[in-house]
Design an enzyme around this catalytic site. Sequence first.
Site, PDB file in Angstrom:
ATOM      1  N   LYS A  13     -30.139   5.934 -16.620  1.00  0.00           N
ATOM      2  CA  LYS A  13     -29.256   6.158 -15.463  1.00  0.00           C
ATOM      3  C   LYS A  13     -27.984   6.897 -15.882  1.00  0.00           C
ATOM      4  O   LYS A  13     -27.594   7.871 -15.259  1.00  0.00           O
ATOM      5  CB  LYS A  13     -28.837   4.826 -14.815  1.00  0.00           C
ATOM      6  CG  LYS A  13     -29.969   3.969 -14.321  1.00  0.00           C
ATOM      7  CD  LYS A  13     -29.460   2.658 -13.731  1.00  0.00           C
ATOM      8  CE  LYS A  13     -28.700   1.762 -14.701  1.00  0.00           C
ATOM      9  NZ  LYS A  13     -29.504   1.227 -15.797  1.00  0.00           N
ATOM     10  N   ARG A  88     -26.041  -3.649  -7.911  1.00  0.00           N
ATOM     11  CA  ARG A  88     -26.998  -4.310  -8.799  1.00  0.00           C
ATOM     12  C   ARG A  88     -27.575  -5.571  -8.176  1.00  0.00           C
ATOM     13  O   ARG A  88     -28.422  -6.216  -8.794  1.00  0.00           O
ATOM     14  CB  ARG A  88     -26.274  -4.692 -10.094  1.00  0.00           C
ATOM     15  CG  ARG A  88     -26.690  -3.888 -11.311  1.00  0.00           C
ATOM     16  CD  ARG A  88     -25.971  -4.498 -12.496  1.00  0.00           C
ATOM     17  NE  ARG A  88     -26.504  -4.099 -13.757  1.00  0.00           N
ATOM     18  CZ  ARG A  88     -26.039  -3.083 -14.470  1.00  0.00           C
ATOM     19  NH1 ARG A  88     -25.080  -2.319 -14.009  1.00  0.00           N
ATOM     20  NH2 ARG A  88     -26.555  -2.835 -15.652  1.00  0.00           N
ATOM     21  N   ARG A 127     -29.854   3.079 -28.929  1.00  0.00           N
ATOM     22  CA  ARG A 127     -28.693   3.593 -28.182  1.00  0.00           C
ATOM     23  C   ARG A 127     -27.416   3.393 -29.007  1.00  0.00           C
ATOM     24  O   ARG A 127     -27.200   2.349 -29.600  1.00  0.00           O
ATOM     25  CB  ARG A 127     -28.546   2.870 -26.842  1.00  0.00           C
ATOM     26  CG  ARG A 127     -27.245   3.243 -26.140  1.00  0.00           C
ATOM     27  CD  ARG A 127     -27.317   3.073 -24.657  1.00  0.00           C
ATOM     28  NE  ARG A 127     -27.360   1.684 -24.221  1.00  0.00           N
ATOM     29  CZ  ARG A 127     -27.387   1.317 -22.937  1.00  0.00           C
ATOM     30  NH1 ARG A 127     -27.382   2.228 -21.984  1.00  0.00           N
ATOM     31  NH2 ARG A 127     -27.442   0.041 -22.625  1.00  0.00           N
ATOM     32  N   ARG A 160     -23.854  -1.432 -28.918  1.00  0.00           N
ATOM     33  CA  ARG A 160     -23.208  -2.428 -28.058  1.00  0.00           C
ATOM     34  C   ARG A 160     -23.779  -3.811 -28.352  1.00  0.00           C
ATOM     35  O   ARG A 160     -24.969  -3.956 -28.576  1.00  0.00           O
ATOM     36  CB  ARG A 160     -23.449  -2.078 -26.577  1.00  0.00           C
ATOM     37  CG  ARG A 160     -22.495  -1.038 -26.037  1.00  0.00           C
ATOM     38  CD  ARG A 160     -22.949  -0.448 -24.733  1.00  0.00           C
ATOM     39  NE  ARG A 160     -23.468  -1.419 -23.755  1.00  0.00           N
ATOM     40  CZ  ARG A 160     -23.978  -1.073 -22.571  1.00  0.00           C
ATOM     41  NH1 ARG A 160     -24.038   0.210 -22.209  1.00  0.00           N
ATOM     42  NH2 ARG A 160     -24.429  -1.989 -21.741  1.00  0.00           N
ATOM     43  N   ARG A 171     -31.322  -9.223 -20.197  1.00  0.00           N
ATOM     44  CA  ARG A 171     -30.882  -8.259 -19.182  1.00  0.00           C
ATOM     45  C   ARG A 171     -32.066  -7.733 -18.372  1.00  0.00           C
ATOM     46  O   ARG A 171     -31.931  -7.470 -17.183  1.00  0.00           O
ATOM     47  CB  ARG A 171     -30.123  -7.116 -19.859  1.00  0.00           C
ATOM     48  CG  ARG A 171     -28.750  -7.572 -20.354  1.00  0.00           C
ATOM     49  CD  ARG A 171     -28.155  -6.604 -21.332  1.00  0.00           C
ATOM     50  NE  ARG A 171     -27.847  -5.325 -20.726  1.00  0.00           N
ATOM     51  CZ  ARG A 171     -27.717  -4.197 -21.394  1.00  0.00           C
ATOM     52  NH1 ARG A 171     -27.883  -4.184 -22.707  1.00  0.00           N
ATOM     53  NH2 ARG A 171     -27.403  -3.099 -20.778  1.00  0.00           N
TER      54      ARG A 171
HETATM   55  P1  ADP Z   1     -28.825   3.316 -18.720  1.00  0.00           P
HETATM   56  O1  ADP Z   1     -27.540   3.940 -18.251  1.00  0.00           O
HETATM   57  O2  ADP Z   1     -29.890   3.312 -17.656  1.00  0.00           O
HETATM   58  O3  ADP Z   1     -28.617   1.955 -19.306  1.00  0.00           O
HETATM   59  P2  ADP Z   1     -28.798   5.343 -20.846  1.00  0.00           P
HETATM   60  O4  ADP Z   1     -28.630   6.619 -20.083  1.00  0.00           O
HETATM   61  O5  ADP Z   1     -27.622   4.808 -21.570  1.00  0.00           O
HETATM   62  O6  ADP Z   1     -29.421   4.215 -19.866  1.00  0.00           O
HETATM   63  O7  ADP Z   1     -30.031   5.534 -21.844  1.00  0.00           O
HETATM   64  C1  ADP Z   1     -30.437   4.472 -22.722  1.00  0.00           C
HETATM   65  C2  ADP Z   1     -30.772   5.045 -24.102  1.00  0.00           C
HETATM   66  O8  ADP Z   1     -31.958   5.843 -24.023  1.00  0.00           O
HETATM   67  C3  ADP Z   1     -29.694   5.984 -24.650  1.00  0.00           C
HETATM   68  O9  ADP Z   1     -29.658   5.831 -26.049  1.00  0.00           O
HETATM   69  C4  ADP Z   1     -30.163   7.380 -24.257  1.00  0.00           C
HETATM   70  O10 ADP Z   1     -29.694   8.376 -25.159  1.00  0.00           O
HETATM   71  C5  ADP Z   1     -31.684   7.216 -24.316  1.00  0.00           C
HETATM   72  N1  ADP Z   1     -32.397   7.990 -23.283  1.00  0.00           N
HETATM   73  C6  ADP Z   1     -31.984   8.270 -22.012  1.00  0.00           C
HETATM   74  N2  ADP Z   1     -32.914   8.996 -21.327  1.00  0.00           N
HETATM   75  C7  ADP Z   1     -33.966   9.154 -22.193  1.00  0.00           C
HETATM   76  C8  ADP Z   1     -35.255   9.806 -22.088  1.00  0.00           C
HETATM   77  N3  ADP Z   1     -35.636  10.408 -20.959  1.00  0.00           N
HETATM   78  N4  ADP Z   1     -36.057   9.766 -23.176  1.00  0.00           N
HETATM   79  C9  ADP Z   1     -35.650   9.129 -24.317  1.00  0.00           C
HETATM   80  N5  ADP Z   1     -34.471   8.500 -24.474  1.00  0.00           N
HETATM   81  C10 ADP Z   1     -33.625   8.501 -23.432  1.00  0.00           C
HETATM   82  P1  ADP Z   2     -26.972  -0.815 -18.550  1.00  0.00           P
HETATM   83  O1  ADP Z   2     -27.006   0.390 -17.665  1.00  0.00           O
HETATM   84  O2  ADP Z   2     -27.415  -0.550 -19.926  1.00  0.00           O
HETATM   85  O3  ADP Z   2     -27.633  -2.007 -17.930  1.00  0.00           O
HETATM   86  P2  ADP Z   2     -24.166  -1.175 -17.899  1.00  0.00           P
HETATM   87  O4  ADP Z   2     -23.191  -0.503 -18.759  1.00  0.00           O
HETATM   88  O5  ADP Z   2     -24.441  -0.599 -16.548  1.00  0.00           O
HETATM   89  O6  ADP Z   2     -25.486  -1.315 -18.743  1.00  0.00           O
HETATM   90  O7  ADP Z   2     -23.737  -2.682 -17.673  1.00  0.00           O
HETATM   91  C1  ADP Z   2     -23.392  -3.537 -18.748  1.00  0.00           C
HETATM   92  C2  ADP Z   2     -23.079  -4.929 -18.207  1.00  0.00           C
HETATM   93  O8  ADP Z   2     -21.939  -4.847 -17.316  1.00  0.00           O
HETATM   94  C3  ADP Z   2     -24.172  -5.567 -17.362  1.00  0.00           C
HETATM   95  O9  ADP Z   2     -25.140  -6.221 -18.151  1.00  0.00           O
HETATM   96  C4  ADP Z   2     -23.346  -6.539 -16.510  1.00  0.00           C
HETATM   97  O10 ADP Z   2     -22.965  -7.680 -17.244  1.00  0.00           O
HETATM   98  C5  ADP Z   2     -22.072  -5.746 -16.232  1.00  0.00           C
HETATM   99  N1  ADP Z   2     -22.155  -4.978 -14.978  1.00  0.00           N
HETATM  100  C6  ADP Z   2     -22.104  -3.620 -14.841  1.00  0.00           C
HETATM  101  N2  ADP Z   2     -22.206  -3.262 -13.552  1.00  0.00           N
HETATM  102  C7  ADP Z   2     -22.344  -4.413 -12.842  1.00  0.00           C
HETATM  103  C8  ADP Z   2     -22.516  -4.721 -11.461  1.00  0.00           C
HETATM  104  N3  ADP Z   2     -22.584  -3.754 -10.525  1.00  0.00           N
HETATM  105  N4  ADP Z   2     -22.625  -6.021 -11.116  1.00  0.00           N
HETATM  106  C9  ADP Z   2     -22.556  -7.008 -12.015  1.00  0.00           C
HETATM  107  N5  ADP Z   2     -22.419  -6.785 -13.321  1.00  0.00           N
HETATM  108  C10 ADP Z   2     -22.296  -5.518 -13.746  1.00  0.00           C
END
Ligand code: ADP
Ligand code: ADP
Length: 214
Positions: A13, A88, A127, A160, A171
Amino acid sequence: MKLIMLGAPGAGKGTQAKRIAAKYGIPHISTGDIFRANIKNGTELGKKAQTYMDQGLLVPDELVCDLVVDRIQQSDCEKGYVLDGFPRTIPQAEALTAALEKLGTGIDYAINVEVPDANILNRMGGRRACLGCGATYHVEFNPPKQEGVCDTCGAELVLRDDDKPETVQKRLDVYHEQTQPLIDYYTKAGKLAEVDGTKDMDDVFAAIVDLLGE
Ligand code: ADP
Ligand code: ADP
Ligand code: ZN
């Protein structure tokens, strides 16, 4: 253009939201980044959020909703925005819909980045996050130019705490229970768009541009 990114933690995302923001000139609003910045700065909000985040749990809705509703009314959001990590939960989605209705508007698309759990566990371990500017890398799929250093701001890259395997599984469980129902919510609202998040980053982005237009 008002967009929501849906998908499991690690689905990509944030990666796609940053590209969308750059291409269409709209702000990328990541609630995770907002919380991490608050934790880093030691704010009250950061202290409250951290106890939940460390356990892989969601921060309570009441700490999130007003923050986002305020943010999307700032002047840089006039042309739209891409929300990443919000909503979420169903109550968050309802709060957003209600706030937008009051403003006489609504979202254009909720883009669901679809990736099975098995792929997620692999992605999260690789990541690396920049706590300086919010950039995200992957040791294998998207490495920085210099290991451990952010290309954009030069700060140190970290794994992280909540990307460690034990927390990732928690998660994912939380995602399936509390966030996945949003797919139905936005399908019923006629706003859902699906993209295959298992493809490589450029292909995923191309599918999104196909949807949104050049
Ligand atoms: P999210 O915001 O949904 O948690 P991220 O954009 O941070 O996800 O992506 C999670 C991890 O996967 C990061 O290390 C990112 O560089 C990698 N990643 C994102 N998109 C892809 C893809 N299409 N193929 C492989 N790795 C990806
Ligand atoms: P990812 O995309 O990898 O799941 P985020 O950076 O979006 O990670 O979120 C990290 C953490 O921040 C989540 O696991 C949650 O604890 C908190 N968080 C982020 N956005 C929200 C939301 N909209 N509602 C509740 N918790 C949130
Ligand atoms: Zn950086």
